[in-house]
Design a protein around this motif. Structure first.
Motif, PDB file in Angstrom:
ATOM      1  N   LEU A  33       0.843  -1.205   0.000  1.00  0.00           N
ATOM      2  CA  LEU A  33       0.000   0.000   0.000  1.00  0.00           C
ATOM      3  C   LEU A  33       0.878   1.255   0.000  1.00  0.00           C
ATOM      4  O   LEU A  33       0.624   2.215  -0.725  1.00  0.00           O
ATOM      5  CB  LEU A  33      -0.895  -0.028   1.243  1.00  0.00           C
ATOM      6  N   GLN A  34       1.942   1.227   0.819  1.00  0.00           N
ATOM      7  CA  GLN A  34       2.845   2.388   0.863  1.00  0.00           C
ATOM      8  C   GLN A  34       3.641   2.522  -0.443  1.00  0.00           C
ATOM      9  O   GLN A  34       3.875   3.624  -0.927  1.00  0.00           O
ATOM     10  CB  GLN A  34       3.816   2.285   2.044  1.00  0.00           C
ATOM     11  N   ILE A  35       4.028   1.369  -1.016  1.00  0.00           N
ATOM     12  CA  ILE A  35       4.834   1.420  -2.244  1.00  0.00           C
ATOM     13  C   ILE A  35       4.007   1.995  -3.400  1.00  0.00           C
ATOM     14  O   ILE A  35       4.503   2.787  -4.183  1.00  0.00           O
ATOM     15  CB  ILE A  35       5.361   0.003  -2.600  1.00  0.00           C
ATOM     16  N   LYS A  48      12.222   3.380   0.962  1.00  0.00           N
ATOM     17  CA  LYS A  48      13.144   2.270   0.738  1.00  0.00           C
ATOM     18  C   LYS A  48      12.916   1.162   1.774  1.00  0.00           C
ATOM     19  O   LYS A  48      13.013  -0.021   1.456  1.00  0.00           O
ATOM     20  CB  LYS A  48      14.577   2.801   0.848  1.00  0.00           C
ATOM     21  N   ALA A  49      12.591   1.558   3.015  1.00  0.00           N
ATOM     22  CA  ALA A  49      12.345   0.572   4.075  1.00  0.00           C
ATOM     23  C   ALA A  49      11.120  -0.268   3.710  1.00  0.00           C
ATOM     24  O   ALA A  49      11.119  -1.491   3.903  1.00  0.00           O
ATOM     25  CB  ALA A  49      12.134   1.282   5.407  1.00  0.00           C
ATOM     26  N   ALA A  50      10.102   0.399   3.172  1.00  0.00           N
ATOM     27  CA  ALA A  50       8.889  -0.330   2.776  1.00  0.00           C
ATOM     28  C   ALA A  50       9.208  -1.304   1.645  1.00  0.00           C
ATOM     29  O   ALA A  50       8.729  -2.451   1.651  1.00  0.00           O
ATOM     30  CB  ALA A  50       7.813   0.663   2.336  1.00  0.00           C
TER      31      ALA A  50
ATOM     32  N   ASP B 260      16.102  10.521  -0.286  1.00  0.00           N
ATOM     33  CA  ASP B 260      14.740  10.114   0.040  1.00  0.00           C
ATOM     34  C   ASP B 260      14.014   9.743  -1.258  1.00  0.00           C
ATOM     35  O   ASP B 260      13.777  10.586  -2.124  1.00  0.00           O
ATOM     36  CB  ASP B 260      14.031  11.293   0.734  1.00  0.00           C
ATOM     37  N   CYS B 261      13.644   8.474  -1.367  1.00  0.00           N
ATOM     38  CA  CYS B 261      13.030   7.976  -2.607  1.00  0.00           C
ATOM     39  C   CYS B 261      11.755   8.742  -2.968  1.00  0.00           C
ATOM     40  O   CYS B 261      11.381   8.831  -4.135  1.00  0.00           O
ATOM     41  CB  CYS B 261      12.689   6.499  -2.471  1.00  0.00           C
ATOM     42  N   THR B 262      11.075   9.262  -1.928  1.00  0.00           N
ATOM     43  CA  THR B 262       9.793   9.914  -2.196  1.00  0.00           C
ATOM     44  C   THR B 262       9.964  11.212  -2.983  1.00  0.00           C
ATOM     45  O   THR B 262       8.980  11.749  -3.484  1.00  0.00           O
ATOM     46  CB  THR B 262       9.024  10.215  -0.890  1.00  0.00           C
TER      47      THR B 262
END
Lengths: 224, 353
Positions: A33-35, A48-50, B260-262
């Motif tokens: 869901l987060q990705i 990245k953690a997700a 930060d990937c976002t």
């Protein structure tokens, strides 16, 4: 009058697999869901953690699936018996079970299927698990594995219709798993008590209410 | 004073002559290129003084004219052996020069190390691959991949799909620029940017944009994009998308927010709807054609090689996915509701599921 009887319904390897799988699939759904919606969902902090957690959970579920399949095929040898619906199940069993869930359950009729270690699943469960375990889960594992290695597997991805189609399929399969989880958890509460079906998944033993007049059922310790 | 004169001459030249061809507009260019446009002409020291006329013609510098930068050419040139004066880039590009001087890169390379003034063109007229090749002159590609792989998931994929300057400058306004790539002979998965000559073979006339832009309206529709992917795939070609900045800065640095990937992945589908296809031209540069808005989000073979997690997700698929989940949720909700209403009908002992 009825009395309680304990039946060994779920052997340990199956229980370990079930909870590993459950934990893995819930993790995959939440991280997924987060990705997919990082602008709306941030549960695990860094994106990245997700992704890393999603990939790890994917590998765990894949290995767990392999172990489950090996156990039922090689050790217990009861895969077909437990999971493949019989002709009778297809002709009338599924309808009978659906009729119970959607109608006769509400008027107080008993469940037409009685679970035993040799026949744990009702015809609807068999059909649903067959689709989940032999179609949806392999497909979601396969598409997920390809998405973990996009650069080296690019040509294969294009043969399958391109990365977008693959991502889309992976997402829709994940949606099916989320929907299944909702139905699965709810149906598990329809035992003689709301937690009656949860207990055997934890300790292996299921409580059954048996009429006193019946000859006492032998506790079955045979593994399915 | 020289700098001021150069600036004035440049502005006058740009305003008066921008639409004309180089040799006609700046007659002294022709005089210079008479020698410098020939490969066989060497300096007295034997060094090459060749300037590719086609590449130079495509630059803005050719519009301002050779003598805007080389403003002191002796009357005895070239026989007297004296080299003409050279302008300092900062004379005209003062803001860029100041910005670059503050960056991490300033002590490592001069303007000319990255930009050949006789071939320089704006990033939008270059391929992403060409821009990255400039960085690779000093930065070893294998080392770059290794250092990025320490922290960046699917590092090879990221490096192939991004300009170095997308992350390592403060550039802004990102779009997706696709270029046509052809498979390297004998290779299964290695591609290179297709040349003008390769694409010219696939279409009649000079307008190689017609390879994809079938109706010649100078826009690429989603249908044309899909048709290209279906037909030219068999010709060992593909479309390769890269995330490129529209506004480029020279503030080379390691920006905290790029860890930060976002920064890229959470910009949402609205951010990445603008895309272009870059076609090579005869001079070694590129011409862009705008692609139909939103085509980059198409799931059915519009851009089968390009996907950015989170950013290029498909809205129709999101809706279908939400409906599937809603259907799953509705069962416990409705069944549970009727279960509650009819609880008196059941002796709990009798109704195991």
């Amino acid at each position: 009058m009825k009395h309680k009887e304990m039946v060994y319904m779920t052997p340990m390897p199956v229980r370990i697999w079930h909870w590993l799988n459950a934990f893995g699939i819930v993790t995959l759904c939440v991280t997924g869901l987060q990705i997919r919606f990082p602008d709306h969902v941030n549960i695990f902090g860094a994106y990245k953690a997700a992704i890393r957690l999603h990939n790890t959970a994917g590998v765990v579920v894949s290995i767990s699936y392999g172990l489950w399949l090996s156990y039922y095929l090689i050790v217990a040898r009861s895969l077909v018996k437990l999971y493949v619906p019989t002709l009778d199940d297809l002709k009338s069993g599924i309808l009978r079970q659906a009729y119970f869930y959607f109608l006769t359950y509400f008027v107080g009729k008993p469940n037409p299927h009685h679970s035993t270690p040799e026949s744990k699943f009702n015809p609807m469960q068999k059909a649903a698990y067959l689709v989940i375990m032999f179609i949806l889960l392999p497909l979601v594992i396969f598409s997920g594995a390809l998405l973990m290695y996009v650069a080296p597997l690019r040509e294969l991805l294009l043969l399958l219709g391109g990365i977008k189609l693959l991502v889309g399929s992976h997402f829709l399969l994940a949606s099916c798993f989320t929907a299944f989880l909702c139905v699965h958890i709810y149906l598990a509460t329809l035992g003689h008590t709301p937690f009656a079906h949860f207990k055997p998944m934890w300790n292996g033993w299921e409580e059954e209410m048996v009429e006193d007049a019946e000859p006492e059922k032998k506790t079955d310790t045979k593994l399915p | 004073m020289h700098a001021y004169n150069r600036m004035m001459r440049m502005f006058l030249a740009v305003f008066m002559l921008s639409a004309a061809t180089v040799y006609a507009a700046v007659p002294e260019n022709g005089k210079c290129m008479g020698c410098h446009g020939r490969k066989d002409v060497k300096s007295i020291a034997g060094n090459s003084v060749y300037i590719d006329p086609e590449k130079f013609t495509a630059t803005t510098h050719s519009i301002v004219g050779c003598t805007s930068c080389h403003d002191r050419v002796s009357s005895g040139h070239p026989g007297d052996g004296s080299a003409p004066a050279r302008a300092v880039c900062g004379d005209c590009h003062a803001p860029v020069s100041v910005e670059y001087a503050k960056s991490l890169h300033a002590s490592k390379a001069r303007c000319n190390d990255c930009h050949n003034p006789h071939e320089v063109r704006l990033p939008m007229f270059m391929s992403g691959d060409d821009i990255n090749k400039k960085c690779a002159k000093c930065h070893d590609a294998r080392k770059i991949l290794k250092s990025h792989a320490k922290w960046l998931p699917q590092a090879e994929l990221h490096i192939d799909s991004l300009l170095c300057i997308t992350c390592h400058t403060g550039s802004q306004d990102y779009v997706i620029t696709m270029s046509i790539e052809s498979r390297l002979p004998g290779s299964k998965d290695a591609f290179k940017t297709a040349t003008y000559e390769e694409l010219a073979k696939l279409t009649s006339g000079d307008n190689i944009g017609r390879v994809i832009d079938l109706n010649g309206d100078n826009k690429v529709s989603l249908e044309e994009l899909r048709a290209f992917n279906h037909h030219l795939r068999g010709k060992n070609m593909r479309l390769w998308g890269m995330m490129t900045p529209e506004v480029v800065t020279h503030s080379y640095q390691i920006l905290e927010n790029r860890w930060d990937c976002t920064f890229c992945h959470a910009s949402g589908p609205k951010a990445m709807q603008k895309s272009f296809i870059a076609f090579p031209d005869k001079s070694g540069g590129y011409k862009r054609l705008a692609v139909e808005k939103g085509a980059i989000l198409d799931i059915l073979y519009g851009t089968p090689d390009f996907y950015m997690l989170g950013t290029t997700r498909s809205t129709p698929l999101n809706i279908i996915g939400a409906l599937i989940v809603a259907a799953g949720l509705s069962f416990p909700v409705f069944h549970g509701f009727f279960r509650l209403l009819t609880r008196k009908n059941r002796k709990e002992d009798d109704h195991e599921a």
